[in-house]
Design a protein around this motif. Sequence first.
Motif, PDB file in Angstrom:
ATOM      1  N   UNK A 132       0.814  -1.199   0.000  1.00  0.00           N
ATOM      2  CA  UNK A 132       0.000   0.000   0.000  1.00  0.00           C
ATOM      3  C   UNK A 132       0.847   1.247   0.000  1.00  0.00           C
ATOM      4  N   UNK A 133       0.169   2.385   0.203  1.00  0.00           N
ATOM      5  CA  UNK A 133       0.850   3.678   0.202  1.00  0.00           C
ATOM      6  C   UNK A 133       1.490   3.940   1.572  1.00  0.00           C
ATOM      7  N   UNK A 134       2.042   5.127   1.790  1.00  0.00           N
ATOM      8  CA  UNK A 134       2.743   5.439   3.031  1.00  0.00           C
ATOM      9  C   UNK A 134       1.787   5.659   4.200  1.00  0.00           C
ATOM     10  N   UNK A 135       0.685   6.383   3.962  1.00  0.00           N
ATOM     11  CA  UNK A 135      -0.231   6.706   5.063  1.00  0.00           C
ATOM     12  C   UNK A 135      -1.183   5.570   5.400  1.00  0.00           C
ATOM     13  N   UNK A 136      -1.252   4.561   4.556  1.00  0.00           N
ATOM     14  CA  UNK A 136      -2.118   3.411   4.834  1.00  0.00           C
ATOM     15  C   UNK A 136      -3.532   3.534   4.310  1.00  0.00           C
ATOM     16  N   UNK A 137      -3.836   4.630   3.641  1.00  0.00           N
ATOM     17  CA  UNK A 137      -5.202   4.793   3.104  1.00  0.00           C
ATOM     18  C   UNK A 137      -5.468   3.821   1.967  1.00  0.00           C
ATOM     19  N   UNK A 181      -9.519   7.290  -2.032  1.00  0.00           N
ATOM     20  CA  UNK A 181      -8.300   8.050  -1.729  1.00  0.00           C
ATOM     21  C   UNK A 181      -7.347   8.128  -2.908  1.00  0.00           C
ATOM     22  N   UNK A 182      -7.732   7.545  -4.041  1.00  0.00           N
ATOM     23  CA  UNK A 182      -6.845   7.479  -5.206  1.00  0.00           C
ATOM     24  C   UNK A 182      -7.220   8.551  -6.225  1.00  0.00           C
ATOM     25  N   UNK A 183      -6.231   9.219  -6.765  1.00  0.00           N
ATOM     26  CA  UNK A 183      -6.426  10.152  -7.867  1.00  0.00           C
ATOM     27  C   UNK A 183      -5.518   9.735  -9.023  1.00  0.00           C
ATOM     28  N   UNK A 184      -5.789  10.231 -10.202  1.00  0.00           N
ATOM     29  CA  UNK A 184      -5.106   9.771 -11.411  1.00  0.00           C
ATOM     30  C   UNK A 184      -4.538  10.938 -12.201  1.00  0.00           C
ATOM     31  N   UNK A 185      -3.337  10.727 -12.718  1.00  0.00           N
ATOM     32  CA  UNK A 185      -2.695  11.716 -13.593  1.00  0.00           C
ATOM     33  C   UNK A 185      -2.385  11.046 -14.927  1.00  0.00           C
ATOM     34  N   UNK A 196      -2.227   7.532  -7.664  1.00  0.00           N
ATOM     35  CA  UNK A 196      -1.481   7.709  -6.427  1.00  0.00           C
ATOM     36  C   UNK A 196      -2.423   8.193  -5.328  1.00  0.00           C
ATOM     37  N   UNK A 197      -1.961   8.066  -4.086  1.00  0.00           N
ATOM     38  CA  UNK A 197      -2.766   8.444  -2.928  1.00  0.00           C
ATOM     39  C   UNK A 197      -2.874   9.961  -2.838  1.00  0.00           C
ATOM     40  N   UNK A 198      -4.071  10.459  -2.653  1.00  0.00           N
ATOM     41  CA  UNK A 198      -4.294  11.898  -2.562  1.00  0.00           C
ATOM     42  C   UNK A 198      -3.755  12.483  -1.266  1.00  0.00           C
ATOM     43  N   UNK A 199      -3.545  11.639  -0.279  1.00  0.00           N
ATOM     44  CA  UNK A 199      -3.092  12.139   1.028  1.00  0.00           C
ATOM     45  C   UNK A 199      -1.575  12.193   1.147  1.00  0.00           C
ATOM     46  N   UNK A 200      -0.907  11.066   0.838  1.00  0.00           N
ATOM     47  CA  UNK A 200       0.547  11.021   1.005  1.00  0.00           C
ATOM     48  C   UNK A 200       1.307  11.113  -0.314  1.00  0.00           C
ATOM     49  N   UNK A 201       0.624  10.984  -1.450  1.00  0.00           N
ATOM     50  CA  UNK A 201       1.251  11.153  -2.748  1.00  0.00           C
ATOM     51  C   UNK A 201       1.996   9.954  -3.281  1.00  0.00           C
ATOM     52  N   UNK A 202       1.962   8.819  -2.578  1.00  0.00           N
ATOM     53  CA  UNK A 202       2.717   7.642  -2.998  1.00  0.00           C
ATOM     54  C   UNK A 202       1.955   6.871  -4.068  1.00  0.00           C
TER      55      UNK A 202
END
Length: 256
Positions: A132-137, A181-185, A196-202
């Motif tokens: 998962x990402x860094x913040x756990x979301x 919590x996911x956004x797309x580029x 990537x995660x919208x909160x921590x950016x990972x």
Amino acid sequence: MRRVRSGAAAKPRGQKRSGASRAPAAAASAPGADRARRPAGQAGGGSRAAVRQPSAKRRPQSSPRAQEAGPGEPPPLPPPPPAAPSASELDLGEQRERWETFQKRQRLSFEGAAKLLLDTYEYQGLVKHTGGCHCGAVRFEVWASADLHIFDCNCSICKKKQNRHFIVPASRFKLLKGAESITTYTFNTHKAQHTFCKRCGVQSFYSPRSNPGGFGIAPHCLDEGTVRSVVVEEFNGSDWEKAMKEHKTIKSMSKE
């Protein structure tokens, strides 16, 4: 005389008119036959048939289901699909006793026992990684080899975000939580979905341009304990079309 009056009178609302609207119209088109059935001295029979004819035009027959419903009522719903059989209804034959003993020994429900067998035999030779990402979301699980083949791409975006990844079919990837919590580029061809995660950016996974039907998983975002070895291959994404044409296996890495 009673038969003529009941044929011309309107039926109660909500009942199916199985041809009642057609009978007066036929009578209006054949006045001679109507006079033969109507007793002498009765007036207004022709006007009744003329009044009934427009009402048939105002109610077009759309479908058998719509005809069965009364005026202003919605058509009946289709019957619900049959329910899936429960564990007790499955025909396990001579294996039922073994199955029940297996459940008791493992202290599992029917669904839990089935999951255990699927995890063991559905992807033989593979292991289940979680990450998962860094913040756990954002959390996910993926079935892949314990010996990972990593691509190190040097295209414009992968170089900036150090996007090393291994590729798996979409059927072997499961998002456990964090869809909101996911956004797309995207950019250029917009085929690659850089999530990537919208909160921590990972970015722990994404959908690569080389395999839009699969997922690229970041090995550095996996939990410890399931990776045995790592082989890194450099991929010349800065000359993407040429690199894809020359590479023999990358296009098929998201296939089953």
